[in-house]
Design a protein around this motif. Sequence first.
Motif, PDB file in Angstrom:
ATOM      1  N   GLN A  99       1.020  -1.266   0.089  1.00  0.00           N
ATOM      2  CA  GLN A  99      -0.050   0.172   0.041  1.00  0.00           C
ATOM      3  C   GLN A  99       0.849   1.283  -0.108  1.00  0.00           C
ATOM      4  OE1 GLN A  99      -3.028  -0.554  -0.561  1.00  0.00           O
ATOM      5  NE2 GLN A  99      -3.353  -2.621   0.147  1.00  0.00           N
ATOM      6  N   VAL A 102       0.190   5.298   0.649  1.00  0.00           N
ATOM      7  CA  VAL A 102       0.054   5.895   1.852  1.00  0.00           C
ATOM      8  C   VAL A 102       1.254   6.817   2.291  1.00  0.00           C
ATOM      9  CG1 VAL A 102      -1.345   4.012   2.754  1.00  0.00           C
ATOM     10  CG2 VAL A 102       0.769   4.102   3.444  1.00  0.00           C
ATOM     11  N   THR A 103       1.121   8.040   3.047  1.00  0.00           N
ATOM     12  CA  THR A 103       2.193   8.830   3.196  1.00  0.00           C
ATOM     13  C   THR A 103       2.924   8.505   4.584  1.00  0.00           C
ATOM     14  OG1 THR A 103       1.025  10.292   4.575  1.00  0.00           O
ATOM     15  CG2 THR A 103       0.905  10.578   2.057  1.00  0.00           C
ATOM     16  N   GLN A 106       0.815   9.603   7.513  1.00  0.00           N
ATOM     17  CA  GLN A 106      -0.197   8.710   8.074  1.00  0.00           C
ATOM     18  C   GLN A 106       0.428   7.476   8.635  1.00  0.00           C
ATOM     19  OE1 GLN A 106      -1.731   8.438   3.900  1.00  0.00           O
ATOM     20  NE2 GLN A 106      -3.238  10.129   4.462  1.00  0.00           N
ATOM     21  N   SER A 112      -3.124   5.575   8.334  1.00  0.00           N
ATOM     22  CA  SER A 112      -2.724   5.220   7.085  1.00  0.00           C
ATOM     23  C   SER A 112      -4.025   4.323   6.697  1.00  0.00           C
ATOM     24  CB  SER A 112      -1.429   4.284   6.838  1.00  0.00           C
ATOM     25  OG  SER A 112      -1.584   3.044   7.730  1.00  0.00           O
ATOM     26  N   LEU A 141      -5.620  -2.458   3.321  1.00  0.00           N
ATOM     27  CA  LEU A 141      -6.085  -1.283   3.930  1.00  0.00           C
ATOM     28  C   LEU A 141      -7.420  -1.436   4.603  1.00  0.00           C
ATOM     29  CD1 LEU A 141      -5.550   1.630   1.355  1.00  0.00           C
ATOM     30  CD2 LEU A 141      -4.075   1.011   3.403  1.00  0.00           C
ATOM     31  N   ARG A 144      -9.868   4.273   4.312  1.00  0.00           N
ATOM     32  CA  ARG A 144      -9.302   4.992   3.667  1.00  0.00           C
ATOM     33  C   ARG A 144      -8.301   5.714   4.118  1.00  0.00           C
ATOM     34  NH1 ARG A 144     -10.327  10.205   3.427  1.00  0.00           N
ATOM     35  NH2 ARG A 144     -12.208  10.103   4.770  1.00  0.00           N
ATOM     36  N   PRO A 145      -6.987   5.877   3.545  1.00  0.00           N
ATOM     37  CA  PRO A 145      -5.843   6.725   4.255  1.00  0.00           C
ATOM     38  C   PRO A 145      -6.300   8.057   4.645  1.00  0.00           C
ATOM     39  CG  PRO A 145      -5.059   5.501   2.231  1.00  0.00           C
ATOM     40  CD  PRO A 145      -6.375   5.344   2.401  1.00  0.00           C
TER      41      PRO A 145
END
Length: 451
Positions: A99, A102-103, A106, A112, A141, A144-145
Amino acid sequence: MALDPSTTRALDHRLAVEQSEQRLPSVAAGLVRDGRLVWSGAAGTLNGRSDGPPADAGTQYRIGSITKTFVAVEVLRLRDEGRLDLGDAVSRHVPDAPQGHVTIAQLLSHTSGLQAETSGPWWERVAGGSWADLVASRPELKFRPGARFHYSNVGYAVLGELVARLRQEPWDLAVAGSLLEPLGMGRTSTRPQPPAAEGWGVHPLADVLHVEPEHDAGAMAPAGQFWSTVEDLARWAAFLGGETAGLLAADTLAEMCLPIAVNDVPGAAWTGAHGLGWQVWNVEGTRYAGHGGSMPGFLAGLRVDTATGDGAVVFANGTSGLRQTLIGDLMDTLAEREPLPPSPWSADAEQAASLELVGDWYWGTSGYTLSLSREGHLVLGEPGVARGSRFRPTEYGWVGLDGYHEGETLSVIHDAAGHVSHLDLGSFRFTRTPYDPAADIPGDVHPARWH
């Protein structure tokens, strides 16, 4: 600083009560003030037997998720070095990250949306697999991030790999070289080093013990592998309290402790939140930062009053039983029996240069009082109430520190004679009287003025 003997007795007694009433093989704890350990204590034995070796401040315990705070600090150090941006997708630095869109921010703040645990067996009780194994398990996930807080151990495995890629060495060696060694934390390690407590599960209905496994968690190690002692973790508490030895900028530490995601349970009032790697709490107006930790056979906690720097660390070598109130009780005992002296007042001649700013100001028809604090800040009204804020001086003007105006610039506007005409706060106009026509009010002042 030496504590009064009656304070020490009260702290020792509270620890003994916890060990006895909660049926814990052993508990150990320490209190930090002014950047150093001012009290430590322990009760019980390392193997749960009455004739077993006693615990002390030098005994290693597994600290579980407190490990994440070391990983997070190293990530922020990389950010400060210009090696990454918190808004980067993690795949920019770890191309095979699960994934990967994602940042980094996050992942640090548990927003995340990544699943909490691994897809395989209960990772805390089995030998860990490699990074390739973790990637192959295809973590999902769950949200939602950025949508909400969802604690993710898998997310910190990814952050550990991020540190390893950018430092070009295993995450734990990077943390040891950058943080543990400079701070003198020689008894913090990824595997137990004698003397170390044994991990036990206590039967919920009988006074018998069960051995808990100890292992290398592999790719999941950044989520909870470290072992530490009262003495070592007290140094980490001092770090969180501001004694960073120059290893992390004060502004960065403060940034890490800002609440980002509320740990919300429907139907209950929220009591905590998460920042960038640190847990944060607001207890009746007092702000704390720290982290908890648990692994089979072990429980741990670290908490620091962000205003005073007072902190506490606690450990137990039981899978369950340590009350969440213990760390607060120890800190309350210190604060009540050994109160910090108030900072003495003294005159500050430098404030004379800003005296023409203090007094009454109006934003529209709302009145505010502007004053100067002993820290050299401008204080507009009551911070946090009706857009009240504090402002610190910069070369560009005064910048908001909290509340609605945090980060916004307050500019002082002078008239042709050099006197203060009005204040401009993010386009809001503050004047000495409501809608002062001499202050160039946006939208103009009605020709009839007040009527």
